[in-house]
Design a protein around this motif. Structure first.
Motif, mmCIF file in Angstrom:
data_model
loop_
_atom_site.group_PDB
_atom_site.id
_atom_site.type_symbol
_atom_site.label_atom_id
_atom_site.label_comp_id
_atom_site.label_asym_id
_atom_site.label_seq_id
_atom_site.Cartn_x
_atom_site.Cartn_y
_atom_site.Cartn_z
ATOM 1 N N UNK A 1 9.997 18.820 15.526
ATOM 2 C CA UNK A 1 8.500 18.214 15.217
ATOM 3 C C UNK A 1 8.446 17.282 14.016
ATOM 4 N N UNK A 2 9.319 17.889 13.012
ATOM 5 C CA UNK A 2 9.462 16.951 11.542
ATOM 6 C C UNK A 2 10.083 15.343 12.154
ATOM 7 N N UNK A 3 10.961 15.631 12.910
ATOM 8 C CA UNK A 3 11.629 14.336 13.548
ATOM 9 C C UNK A 3 10.723 13.363 14.243
ATOM 10 N N UNK A 4 9.975 14.296 15.084
ATOM 11 C CA UNK A 4 8.853 13.169 15.761
ATOM 12 C C UNK A 4 7.711 12.658 15.054
ATOM 13 N N UNK A 5 7.530 13.470 14.192
ATOM 14 C CA UNK A 5 6.699 12.769 13.132
ATOM 15 C C UNK A 5 7.044 11.708 12.149
ATOM 16 N N UNK A 6 8.295 11.785 11.689
ATOM 17 C CA UNK A 6 8.986 10.872 10.957
ATOM 18 C C UNK A 6 9.157 9.608 11.750
ATOM 19 N N UNK A 7 9.576 9.742 12.897
ATOM 20 C CA UNK A 7 9.567 8.584 14.004
ATOM 21 C C UNK A 7 8.219 7.637 14.176
ATOM 22 N N UNK A 8 7.285 8.387 13.773
ATOM 23 C CA UNK A 8 5.742 7.464 13.777
ATOM 24 C C UNK A 8 5.683 6.735 12.458
ATOM 25 N N UNK A 9 6.710 6.907 11.868
ATOM 26 C CA UNK A 9 6.307 6.158 10.430
ATOM 27 C C UNK A 9 7.574 5.056 10.481
ATOM 28 N N UNK B 1 18.693 9.135 9.491
ATOM 29 C CA UNK B 1 19.840 8.068 9.500
ATOM 30 C C UNK B 1 19.016 6.668 10.113
ATOM 31 N N UNK B 2 18.564 6.735 11.339
ATOM 32 C CA UNK B 2 18.356 5.752 12.029
ATOM 33 C C UNK B 2 17.109 4.667 11.334
ATOM 34 N N UNK B 3 16.344 5.557 10.783
ATOM 35 C CA UNK B 3 15.246 4.885 9.858
ATOM 36 C C UNK B 3 15.720 4.152 8.714
ATOM 37 N N UNK B 4 16.775 4.940 7.855
ATOM 38 C CA UNK B 4 17.276 3.937 6.976
ATOM 39 C C UNK B 4 16.638 4.072 5.562
ATOM 40 N N UNK B 5 15.541 4.590 5.606
ATOM 41 C CA UNK B 5 14.721 4.274 4.445
ATOM 42 C C UNK B 5 13.872 5.559 4.071
ATOM 43 N N UNK B 6 14.589 6.677 4.132
ATOM 44 C CA UNK B 6 13.908 7.916 3.762
ATOM 45 C C UNK B 6 14.500 8.651 2.849
ATOM 46 N N UNK B 7 13.873 8.961 1.680
ATOM 47 C CA UNK B 7 14.300 9.620 0.478
ATOM 48 C C UNK B 7 13.960 11.137 0.757
ATOM 49 N N UNK B 8 15.243 11.845 0.644
ATOM 50 C CA UNK B 8 14.766 13.507 0.751
ATOM 51 C C UNK B 8 14.950 14.134 -0.511
ATOM 52 N N UNK C 1 7.426 2.002 8.149
ATOM 53 C CA UNK C 1 7.267 1.962 6.699
ATOM 54 C C UNK C 1 8.426 1.449 6.086
ATOM 55 N N UNK C 2 8.219 0.971 4.688
ATOM 56 C CA UNK C 2 9.288 0.312 4.047
ATOM 57 C C UNK C 2 9.996 1.469 3.432
ATOM 58 N N UNK C 3 9.398 2.471 2.979
ATOM 59 C CA UNK C 3 10.161 3.779 2.326
ATOM 60 C C UNK C 3 9.367 4.938 2.698
ATOM 61 N N UNK C 4 9.823 6.052 3.020
ATOM 62 C CA UNK C 4 9.401 7.334 3.467
ATOM 63 C C UNK C 4 10.062 8.105 2.411
ATOM 64 N N UNK C 5 9.009 8.990 1.804
ATOM 65 C CA UNK C 5 9.539 10.156 0.702
ATOM 66 C C UNK C 5 9.377 11.360 1.255
ATOM 67 N N UNK C 6 10.098 12.264 1.872
ATOM 68 C CA UNK C 6 10.014 13.384 2.473
ATOM 69 C C UNK C 6 10.165 14.635 1.059
ATOM 70 N N UNK C 7 9.169 15.108 0.861
ATOM 71 C CA UNK C 7 9.310 16.116 -0.184
ATOM 72 C C UNK C 7 9.254 17.645 0.319
ATOM 73 N N UNK C 8 9.723 17.797 1.391
ATOM 74 C CA UNK C 8 9.842 19.173 1.892
ATOM 75 C C UNK C 8 11.455 19.592 1.671
ATOM 76 N N UNK D 1 0.900 -1.411 0.125
ATOM 77 C CA UNK D 1 -0.045 -0.195 -0.262
ATOM 78 C C UNK D 1 0.832 1.223 -0.037
ATOM 79 N N UNK D 2 0.356 2.413 -0.637
ATOM 80 C CA UNK D 2 0.915 3.581 -0.571
ATOM 81 C C UNK D 2 0.072 4.463 0.327
ATOM 82 N N UNK D 3 0.578 5.181 1.284
ATOM 83 C CA UNK D 3 -0.284 5.979 2.069
ATOM 84 C C UNK D 3 0.701 7.337 2.240
#
Length: 165
Positions: A76-84, A113-120, A87-94, A53-55
């Motif tokens: 706040x962004x760090x806290x919100x990312x931590x909730x994800x 870095x800890x999540x290891x799955x974030x695309x900036x 996820x297999x992959x997180x794309x952060x388009x900010x 699924x894509x959310x």
């Protein structure tokens, strides 16, 4: 019949390539030929099956009323990312090109870095016919698993094929 079609496509490709190399001619017929060949090439490839699924997590009026006005702090962004985190992959388009509060910058980069799955994201600007790539602040960029561009343009036929800044 297939052999003739393949030869015709190869012939058109060679002519388009020759025109492109010799004078970088970008006339509409050449653009169309390149698109036809490009599309034909990718139509021969097997399309991967969708299995996940894509959310989309979007910031809107409800988010602003609950979390405060935009822009949000990097903490706040760090806290919100931590909730994800699962996820297999997180794309952060900010795009966050400038350094802010150093502890918040480091915290967001550490979470990424800890999540290891974030695309900036980065952004290409065009000022006075000069393309400039705006990158996230260095700690964030270096922490990311991958990097992408936020602003890409579709070809004149409405299909996104490539982006060359």
């Amino acid at each position: 019949m297939n052999r003739k079609k393949g030869f015709l496509i190869l012939f058109i490709f060679v002519i388009a390539l020759l025109c492109s190399v010799l004078g970088k001619i970008r006339s509409l017929p050449i653009e169309r030929m390149e698109r036809i060949i490009f599309d034909w090439h990718y139509s021969q490839k097997q399309i991967p099956k969708e299995t996940n699924e894509v959310i989309l997590v979007l910031a809107g009026e409800k988010s602003f009323s609950e979390l405060g006005a935009w822009p949000w702090s990097r903490q706040k962004h760090a806290k919100l990312l931590g909730l994800l985190g699962l996820s297999k992959t997180v794309m952060l388009d900010i795009i966050m090109p400038e350094k802010k509060i150093s502890s918040d910058d480091l915290l967001l980069a550490k979470v990424i870095k800890t999540m290891g799955n974030v695309i900036v994201a980065g952004h290409v600007t065009n000022i006075s016919d000069k393309h400039t790539l705006i990158l996230p602040y260095p700690d964030m960029y270096n922490a990311a698993a991958e990097f992408g561009i936020t602003n890409v343009n579709k070809d004149i036929d409405g299909i996104l094929r490539s982006h060359i800044p």
